[in-house]
Scaffold this motif. Structure first.
Motif, mmCIF file in Angstrom:
data_model
loop_
_atom_site.group_PDB
_atom_site.id
_atom_site.type_symbol
_atom_site.label_atom_id
_atom_site.label_comp_id
_atom_site.label_asym_id
_atom_site.label_seq_id
_atom_site.Cartn_x
_atom_site.Cartn_y
_atom_site.Cartn_z
ATOM 1 N N GLU A 185 4.189 11.148 -10.216
ATOM 2 C CA GLU A 185 5.495 10.650 -9.755
ATOM 3 C C GLU A 185 5.397 10.088 -8.339
ATOM 4 O O GLU A 185 6.063 9.118 -7.991
ATOM 5 C CB GLU A 185 6.538 11.787 -9.761
ATOM 6 N N ASP A 186 4.565 10.733 -7.507
ATOM 7 C CA ASP A 186 4.442 10.321 -6.102
ATOM 8 C C ASP A 186 3.634 9.032 -5.919
ATOM 9 O O ASP A 186 3.620 8.455 -4.837
ATOM 10 C CB ASP A 186 3.732 11.422 -5.283
ATOM 11 N N ALA A 187 2.900 8.644 -6.963
ATOM 12 C CA ALA A 187 1.997 7.492 -6.821
ATOM 13 C C ALA A 187 2.681 6.208 -7.282
ATOM 14 O O ALA A 187 3.597 6.236 -8.110
ATOM 15 C CB ALA A 187 0.742 7.728 -7.658
ATOM 16 N N SER A 188 2.228 5.055 -6.733
ATOM 17 C CA SER A 188 2.701 3.785 -7.290
ATOM 18 C C SER A 188 1.600 3.096 -8.095
ATOM 19 O O SER A 188 1.856 2.117 -8.803
ATOM 20 C CB SER A 188 3.231 2.862 -6.189
ATOM 21 N N ARG B 39 -7.206 -1.610 2.163
ATOM 22 C CA ARG B 39 -5.828 -2.125 2.154
ATOM 23 C C ARG B 39 -4.819 -1.076 2.567
ATOM 24 O O ARG B 39 -3.617 -1.248 2.378
ATOM 25 C CB ARG B 39 -5.494 -2.658 0.752
ATOM 26 N N GLY B 40 -5.278 0.050 3.078
ATOM 27 C CA GLY B 40 -4.377 1.044 3.654
ATOM 28 C C GLY B 40 -3.741 2.010 2.660
ATOM 29 O O GLY B 40 -2.780 2.693 3.004
ATOM 30 N N TRP B 41 -4.238 2.053 1.417
ATOM 31 C CA TRP B 41 -3.668 2.993 0.442
ATOM 32 C C TRP B 41 -4.074 4.426 0.783
ATOM 33 O O TRP B 41 -5.179 4.668 1.287
ATOM 34 C CB TRP B 41 -4.157 2.665 -0.974
ATOM 35 N N ARG B 42 -3.169 5.383 0.492
ATOM 36 C CA ARG B 42 -3.519 6.814 0.540
ATOM 37 C C ARG B 42 -3.995 7.188 -0.853
ATOM 38 O O ARG B 42 -3.291 6.899 -1.851
ATOM 39 C CB ARG B 42 -2.307 7.656 0.948
ATOM 40 N N ILE B 43 -5.159 7.794 -0.934
ATOM 41 C CA ILE B 43 -5.828 7.906 -2.241
ATOM 42 C C ILE B 43 -6.056 9.362 -2.630
ATOM 43 O O ILE B 43 -6.543 10.176 -1.824
ATOM 44 C CB ILE B 43 -7.191 7.164 -2.192
ATOM 45 N N LEU B 44 -5.706 9.659 -3.884
ATOM 46 C CA LEU B 44 -6.043 10.943 -4.490
ATOM 47 C C LEU B 44 -7.051 10.646 -5.595
ATOM 48 O O LEU B 44 -6.778 9.828 -6.480
ATOM 49 C CB LEU B 44 -4.788 11.580 -5.101
ATOM 50 N N VAL B 45 -8.211 11.278 -5.536
ATOM 51 C CA VAL B 45 -9.214 11.100 -6.589
ATOM 52 C C VAL B 45 -9.179 12.322 -7.494
ATOM 53 O O VAL B 45 -9.288 13.458 -7.021
ATOM 54 C CB VAL B 45 -10.632 10.930 -5.998
ATOM 55 N N ALA B 46 -8.995 12.079 -8.795
ATOM 56 C CA ALA B 46 -9.029 13.166 -9.779
ATOM 57 C C ALA B 46 -10.251 12.954 -10.656
ATOM 58 O O ALA B 46 -10.390 11.891 -11.278
ATOM 59 C CB ALA B 46 -7.754 13.140 -10.617
ATOM 60 N N ASN B 47 -11.138 13.916 -10.660
ATOM 61 C CA ASN B 47 -12.348 13.760 -11.484
ATOM 62 C C ASN B 47 -12.593 15.016 -12.296
ATOM 63 O O ASN B 47 -12.256 16.122 -11.877
ATOM 64 C CB ASN B 47 -13.566 13.470 -10.599
ATOM 65 N N ARG B 48 -13.169 14.788 -13.493
ATOM 66 C CA ARG B 48 -13.501 15.907 -14.380
ATOM 67 C C ARG B 48 -14.343 16.930 -13.621
ATOM 68 O O ARG B 48 -14.087 18.117 -13.660
ATOM 69 C CB ARG B 48 -14.259 15.334 -15.595
ATOM 70 N N THR C 104 2.039 1.254 -11.626
ATOM 71 C CA THR C 104 1.128 0.208 -12.110
ATOM 72 C C THR C 104 -0.160 0.908 -12.528
ATOM 73 O O THR C 104 -0.685 1.740 -11.771
ATOM 74 C CB THR C 104 0.849 -0.831 -11.002
ATOM 75 N N VAL C 105 -0.652 0.595 -13.724
ATOM 76 C CA VAL C 105 -1.855 1.255 -14.242
ATOM 77 C C VAL C 105 -2.961 0.217 -14.388
ATOM 78 O O VAL C 105 -2.794 -0.788 -15.083
ATOM 79 C CB VAL C 105 -1.563 1.929 -15.606
ATOM 80 N N ILE C 106 -4.074 0.465 -13.699
ATOM 81 C CA ILE C 106 -5.238 -0.418 -13.808
ATOM 82 C C ILE C 106 -6.307 0.319 -14.609
ATOM 83 O O ILE C 106 -6.693 1.442 -14.269
ATOM 84 C CB ILE C 106 -5.799 -0.806 -12.417
ATOM 85 N N GLU C 107 -6.778 -0.314 -15.666
ATOM 86 C CA GLU C 107 -7.808 0.257 -16.542
ATOM 87 C C GLU C 107 -9.111 -0.499 -16.290
ATOM 88 O O GLU C 107 -9.099 -1.736 -16.162
ATOM 89 C CB GLU C 107 -7.347 0.080 -17.992
ATOM 90 N N ALA D 154 0.836 -1.203 0.000
ATOM 91 C CA ALA D 154 0.000 0.000 0.000
ATOM 92 C C ALA D 154 0.867 1.247 0.000
ATOM 93 O O ALA D 154 1.778 1.387 0.808
ATOM 94 C CB ALA D 154 -0.900 -0.021 1.228
ATOM 95 N N GLY D 155 0.593 2.140 -0.914
ATOM 96 C CA GLY D 155 1.305 3.410 -1.009
ATOM 97 C C GLY D 155 0.307 4.473 -1.424
ATOM 98 O O GLY D 155 -0.805 4.511 -0.899
ATOM 99 N N ARG D 156 0.713 5.275 -2.410
ATOM 100 C CA ARG D 156 -0.173 6.336 -2.862
ATOM 101 C C ARG D 156 -0.826 5.925 -4.183
ATOM 102 O O ARG D 156 -0.122 5.523 -5.125
ATOM 103 C CB ARG D 156 0.643 7.611 -3.043
ATOM 104 N N ALA D 157 -2.138 6.043 -4.252
ATOM 105 C CA ALA D 157 -2.868 5.667 -5.465
ATOM 106 C C ALA D 157 -3.636 6.867 -5.999
ATOM 107 O O ALA D 157 -4.184 7.651 -5.218
ATOM 108 C CB ALA D 157 -3.844 4.534 -5.160
#
Ligand code: NAP
Length: 287
Positions: free
Chosen positions: A177-180, A141-150, A209-212, A119-122
């Motif tokens: 860059e800060d996210a994994s 799972r303990g991730w720190r999350i940034l949500v970007a939305n239109r 890692t990119v999840i689509e 778990a890191g930054r998502a």
């Protein structure tokens, strides 16, 4: 004799859903008799379809756009992740009751658990039902999350207290860059191979890692960008197959590998008429 497994998908439109093909393949794989019907339901017909579902004694059914949230009012209980997400994509009949589940959240949890990531930054792009299910799995799972939305306001309303929020247009290379992990939970790219949710200035670093979640086309522009940049990628069929496997287990008690569902979804895409054909019946005891 094993009772017939009666399944379906309620949404609008549903004609091109790959779920009939996936669940027919699963029924065949298990040697179970059953059916998976399309239940096309415009918003104004939700109550009527739910009455039909109750009297038709379905074993269970999937719920898709536009009913994942509005269906909650028609159910008897919610499993905990469906409660947290506030959306249901799978309903199971238990006795006389209809219980709502969110197998998008459970499926995403399994995908995350299968990745060699701690778990890191998502960054999650999007603020609809798929984004909420993904954020739920990440947050658990303990991730720190940034949500970007239109539409940043929509994201602020959906994620107050559990994620940072940014207008998508303001996302910069610093956040990336800060996210994994970066996860696309928008409809950007759906049916449009040249569209990506990423602002033009964004360059993906190879450690990402990119999840689509979009799976039409299977290789979206975002996945091409990620592959070219050397990122690890997960395509949209991974979640489609994972949520289907979890739904099928809830309905039948049978655990099948995600690969069974993935192969069926791929075959349905190759044969455009496949979804309609797959909506046909499986086994002998059908109505
Ligand atoms: P939704 O509730 O309608 O939300 C749509 C989201 O996409 C919103 O955040 C919207 O932003 C954003 N969006 C739409 N077009 C955009 C564009 N051109 N550029 C940037 N953002 C855009 O839909 P959902 O249920 O969350 O589903 C989202 C996507 O995930 C769909 O493509 C769906 O097919 C896919 N999905 C896949 C799976 C799977 O198993 N692979 C499961 C669930 C969903 P605004 O808020 O600004 O409108």
């Amino acid at each position: 004799m094993t009772p017939e497994v009666r399944l379906g998908i309620m949404g609008y439109p549903v004609a091109h859903s790959r779920s009939p093909a996936m669940h027919q393949a699963a029924l065949q794989h298990c040697g179970l008799s059953g059916s998976y019907q399309l239940l096309p339901t415009p918003p104004e017909q939700l109550t009527e379809t739910m009455q039909h579902i109750r009297s038709a004694q379905l074993t269970g059914f999937n719920v898709t756009i536009p009913h994942k949230e509005t269906v909650l009012a028609h159910l008897d209980a919610l499993e905990t992740s469906a409660q947290r997400v506030g959306a249901v994509n799978c309903v199971v009949r238990e006795g006389r009751g209809l219980i709502g589940h969110n197998t998008d959240a459970g499926g995403m949890a399994r995908i995350l658990d299968g990745l060699p990531l701690s778990a890191g930054r998502a960054i999650v792009i999007g603020a609809g039902g798929a984004a909420r299910a993904s954020v739920d799995a990440l947050a658990c799972r303990g991730w720190r999350i940034l949500v970007a939305n239109r539409t940043a306001e929509r994201a602020r309303a959906a994620f107050a207290g559990c994620a940072e929020v940014l207008p998508l247009a303001d996302m910069t290379n610093r956040e990336v860059e800060d996210a994994s992990l970066l996860l696309n939970a928008t409809a950007a790219g759906m049916g449009r191979p040249h569209e990506s949710p990423l602002p033009a200035a964004i360059r993906l670093p190879p450690h990402l890692t990119v999840i689509e979640l979009v799976y039409t086309p299977l290789e979206t522009r975002l996945l091409r960008q990620a592959r070219t940049a050397g990122c690890t990628t997960v395509d949209g069929l991974a979640l489609l197959a994972a949520q289907a496997a979890d739904s099928f287990e809830l309905w039948t008690g049978r655990r099948l590998p995600d690969e069974v569902f993935r192969r069926a979804a791929e075959s349905a895409a190759e044969a455009p008429e496949g979804a309609e054909r797959a909506a046909g019946r499986v086994g002998a005891a059908t109505t």
